[in-house]
Design a protein around this motif. Structure first.
Motif, mmCIF file in Angstrom:
data_model
loop_
_atom_site.group_PDB
_atom_site.id
_atom_site.type_symbol
_atom_site.label_atom_id
_atom_site.label_comp_id
_atom_site.label_asym_id
_atom_site.label_seq_id
_atom_site.Cartn_x
_atom_site.Cartn_y
_atom_site.Cartn_z
ATOM 1 N N GLN A 1 0.824 -1.207 0.000
ATOM 2 C CA GLN A 1 0.000 0.000 0.000
ATOM 3 C C GLN A 1 0.863 1.264 0.000
ATOM 4 O O GLN A 1 0.480 2.292 -0.557
ATOM 5 C CB GLN A 1 -0.926 -0.006 1.219
ATOM 6 N N LYS A 2 2.022 1.178 0.622
ATOM 7 C CA LYS A 2 2.915 2.331 0.681
ATOM 8 C C LYS A 2 3.733 2.519 -0.599
ATOM 9 O O LYS A 2 4.260 3.609 -0.848
ATOM 10 C CB LYS A 2 3.887 2.194 1.860
ATOM 11 N N ARG A 3 3.853 1.443 -1.375
ATOM 12 C CA ARG A 3 4.765 1.461 -2.521
ATOM 13 C C ARG A 3 4.491 2.627 -3.501
ATOM 14 O O ARG A 3 5.448 3.275 -3.942
ATOM 15 C CB ARG A 3 4.711 0.131 -3.262
ATOM 16 N N PRO A 4 3.242 2.926 -3.894
ATOM 17 C CA PRO A 4 3.036 4.035 -4.850
ATOM 18 C C PRO A 4 3.596 5.365 -4.342
ATOM 19 O O PRO A 4 4.164 6.133 -5.119
ATOM 20 C CB PRO A 4 1.512 4.094 -4.993
ATOM 21 N N PHE A 5 3.453 5.615 -3.046
ATOM 22 C CA PHE A 5 3.948 6.865 -2.474
ATOM 23 C C PHE A 5 5.471 6.882 -2.412
ATOM 24 O O PHE A 5 6.107 7.898 -2.690
ATOM 25 C CB PHE A 5 3.355 7.059 -1.075
ATOM 26 N N GLU A 6 6.061 5.735 -2.047
ATOM 27 C CA GLU A 6 7.514 5.658 -1.969
ATOM 28 C C GLU A 6 8.136 5.734 -3.363
ATOM 29 O O GLU A 6 9.185 6.369 -3.550
ATOM 30 C CB GLU A 6 7.935 4.348 -1.281
ATOM 31 N N GLU A 7 7.506 5.098 -4.342
ATOM 32 C CA GLU A 7 8.035 5.154 -5.710
ATOM 33 C C GLU A 7 7.948 6.573 -6.267
ATOM 34 O O GLU A 7 8.864 7.047 -6.948
ATOM 35 C CB GLU A 7 7.255 4.184 -6.604
ATOM 36 N N ALA A 8 6.846 7.260 -5.961
ATOM 37 C CA ALA A 8 6.721 8.652 -6.408
ATOM 38 C C ALA A 8 7.805 9.518 -5.770
ATOM 39 O O ALA A 8 8.354 10.419 -6.420
ATOM 40 C CB ALA A 8 5.335 9.189 -6.049
ATOM 41 N N PHE A 9 8.126 9.227 -4.522
ATOM 42 C CA PHE A 9 9.182 9.965 -3.831
ATOM 43 C C PHE A 9 10.537 9.709 -4.476
ATOM 44 O O PHE A 9 11.331 10.643 -4.684
ATOM 45 C CB PHE A 9 9.198 9.552 -2.356
ATOM 46 N N GLN A 10 10.819 8.465 -4.834
ATOM 47 C CA GLN A 10 12.102 8.142 -5.468
ATOM 48 C C GLN A 10 12.232 8.809 -6.835
ATOM 49 O O GLN A 10 13.297 9.325 -7.193
ATOM 50 C CB GLN A 10 12.243 6.615 -5.600
ATOM 51 N N LEU A 11 11.158 8.793 -7.602
ATOM 52 C CA LEU A 11 11.184 9.465 -8.902
ATOM 53 C C LEU A 11 11.413 10.971 -8.739
ATOM 54 O O LEU A 11 12.163 11.593 -9.493
ATOM 55 C CB LEU A 11 9.867 9.219 -9.639
ATOM 56 N N ALA A 12 10.764 11.534 -7.737
ATOM 57 C CA ALA A 12 10.936 12.965 -7.484
ATOM 58 C C ALA A 12 12.358 13.291 -7.045
ATOM 59 O O ALA A 12 12.903 14.335 -7.408
ATOM 60 C CB ALA A 12 9.937 13.418 -6.414
ATOM 61 N N LYS A 13 12.970 12.390 -6.284
ATOM 62 C CA LYS A 13 14.354 12.596 -5.849
ATOM 63 C C LYS A 13 15.302 12.623 -7.043
ATOM 64 O O LYS A 13 16.210 13.456 -7.128
ATOM 65 C CB LYS A 13 14.770 11.491 -4.867
ATOM 66 N N GLU A 14 15.081 11.688 -7.960
ATOM 67 C CA GLU A 14 15.944 11.634 -9.147
ATOM 68 C C GLU A 14 15.778 12.901 -10.001
ATOM 69 O O GLU A 14 16.761 13.464 -10.490
ATOM 70 C CB GLU A 14 15.602 10.389 -9.968
ATOM 71 N N LYS A 15 14.548 13.334 -10.164
ATOM 72 C CA LYS A 15 14.318 14.542 -10.957
ATOM 73 C C LYS A 15 14.880 15.776 -10.256
ATOM 74 O O LYS A 15 15.425 16.676 -10.888
ATOM 75 C CB LYS A 15 12.826 14.728 -11.219
ATOM 76 N N PHE A 16 14.751 15.798 -8.936
ATOM 77 C CA PHE A 16 15.304 16.927 -8.191
ATOM 78 C C PHE A 16 16.818 16.996 -8.352
ATOM 79 O O PHE A 16 17.382 18.091 -8.507
ATOM 80 C CB PHE A 16 14.952 16.790 -6.699
ATOM 81 N N LYS A 17 17.476 15.841 -8.336
ATOM 82 C CA LYS A 17 18.922 15.825 -8.495
ATOM 83 C C LYS A 17 19.332 16.411 -9.841
ATOM 84 O O LYS A 17 20.262 17.226 -9.932
ATOM 85 C CB LYS A 17 19.442 14.391 -8.368
ATOM 86 N N VAL A 18 18.627 16.023 -10.901
ATOM 87 C CA VAL A 18 18.933 16.546 -12.237
ATOM 88 C C VAL A 18 18.654 18.043 -12.300
ATOM 89 O O VAL A 18 19.464 18.837 -12.812
ATOM 90 C CB VAL A 18 18.118 15.797 -13.306
ATOM 91 N N ASP A 19 17.495 18.457 -11.788
ATOM 92 C CA ASP A 19 17.128 19.875 -11.826
ATOM 93 C C ASP A 19 18.095 20.724 -11.012
ATOM 94 O O ASP A 19 18.448 21.841 -11.415
ATOM 95 C CB ASP A 19 15.702 20.067 -11.288
ATOM 96 N N PHE A 20 18.553 20.188 -9.875
ATOM 97 C CA PHE A 20 19.457 20.963 -9.022
ATOM 98 C C PHE A 20 20.827 21.121 -9.679
ATOM 99 O O PHE A 20 21.445 22.188 -9.597
ATOM 100 C CB PHE A 20 19.595 20.280 -7.660
ATOM 101 N N GLU A 21 21.308 20.046 -10.322
ATOM 102 C CA GLU A 21 22.590 20.144 -11.027
ATOM 103 C C GLU A 21 22.499 21.170 -12.168
ATOM 104 O O GLU A 21 23.435 21.931 -12.400
ATOM 105 C CB GLU A 21 22.987 18.770 -11.565
ATOM 106 N N ARG A 22 21.368 21.176 -12.872
ATOM 107 C CA ARG A 22 21.176 22.145 -13.953
ATOM 108 C C ARG A 22 21.125 23.568 -13.392
ATOM 109 O O ARG A 22 21.684 24.498 -13.980
ATOM 110 C CB ARG A 22 19.886 21.824 -14.706
ATOM 111 N N TYR A 23 20.466 23.711 -12.265
ATOM 112 C CA TYR A 23 20.373 25.030 -11.630
ATOM 113 C C TYR A 23 21.750 25.509 -11.160
ATOM 114 O O TYR A 23 22.109 26.665 -11.356
ATOM 115 C CB TYR A 23 19.397 24.959 -10.455
ATOM 116 N N GLN A 24 22.539 24.604 -10.558
ATOM 117 C CA GLN A 24 23.868 24.966 -10.076
ATOM 118 C C GLN A 24 24.792 25.363 -11.237
ATOM 119 O O GLN A 24 25.621 26.259 -11.089
ATOM 120 C CB GLN A 24 24.490 23.784 -9.321
#
Length: 278
Positions: free
Chosen positions: A92-115
């Protein structure tokens, strides 16, 4: 898990930022309800860090539970959601945790681009701002810790005592105006009128001094010497150093007295044996 008060505050802030989202009862539709892009992108400035799986779940469930229980307070709703989250299965928790992991990966890319688009001066400025934020958070945590440990409140000044006693009757529609009018009244008072508040402030200093002494003694007992004032530690060390020679002298005198008593006892015993032999 973080305290419910902090948790509620965090969820509230995120909820306000995403108030236009629609919510559903289905756990499987989490990724469509809370899209990854909304958590990690901004029109300008650095990307926002993604929220974890629990906060995503809380954002989905809070409006639903609020509609179902309109009389229940927000904090109590968050508590219920937290209990529900702990009882959920990993599936039951998996959809929320997977969404969090995807968001983490996108945040990493966006932050590197911003830096990468920042100038050296902007990077330095961001570093200074981060240090200031960390220092502020550290100060808040320390203040909260001292409050939990029961550190006495600092003594109040005569003007502070006067303003606290007359705040309700002060002129003005808000706190700032009232405080300003009270300060003006205090400045215009005669010395003999201020005397009573000066005496109250002196009494408060005595209260603070006595309470701080007891509190610092307790901090020493529980091993929190790091919370004791430097002046108090220095005074204690000086007192201990001054008392050390006296203790050593007393110990030496005691040892000398015991040695003399031993010699006298030995001499007396020897005399008795000699008399007996004769």
């Amino acid at each position: 898990m973080a305290p419910f008060s902090l948790l509620a505050a965090g969820v509230s802030l995120v909820a306000k930022s995403f108030s236009l989202w629609s919510c559903t009862n289905s756990l499987a539709r989490c990724t469509s309800v809370l899209p990854v892009k909304c958590f990690t992108s901004q029109a300008s400035g650095p990307p926002k860090r993604p929220v974890n799986g629990f906060v995503r779940f809380a954002l989905q469930q809070q409006p639903i539970m609020a509609r179902q229980n309109p009389e229940v307070k927000f904090v109590d709703i968050i508590k219920k959601i937290a209990v529900q989250w702990r009882t959920m299965s990993p599936e039951q928790k998996r959809p929320f945790e997977e969404a969090f992991q995807l968001a983490k990966e996108k945040f990493k890319v966006d932050f590197e681009r911003y830096q990468a688009q920042l100038t050296p001066a902007e990077i330095q400025q961001k570093s200074l701002e981060k240090k200031e934020r960390m220092a502020k958070r550290k100060a808040i945590r320390k203040k909260r810790e001292l409050t939990n440990l029961g550190k006495p409140k600092r003594p109040r000044s005569p003007a502070n005592i006067y303003m606290s006693e007359h705040f309700e009757e002060a002129r003005g529609d808000n706190t700032q105006i009232k405080m300003k009018s009270l300060m003006e009244d205090w400045k215009n008072m005669f010395s003999h009128q201020k005397q009573v508040y000066t005496q109250l402030a002196q009494d408060d200093k005595i209260r603070y001094k006595n309470e701080m002494k007891s509190w610092e003694d307790h901090m020493l007992e529980i091993g929190r010497e790091d919370l004791i004032r430097e002046g108090t530690l220095s005074a204690r060390k000086k007192t201990a150093q001054a008392a050390a020679p006296k203790k050593a002298k007393a110990k030496k005198a005691t040892a000398k007295g015991m040695s003399t008593a031993t010699r006298k006892a030995t001499k007396s015993s020897s005399t008795v044996r000699t008399t007996t032999k004769r």
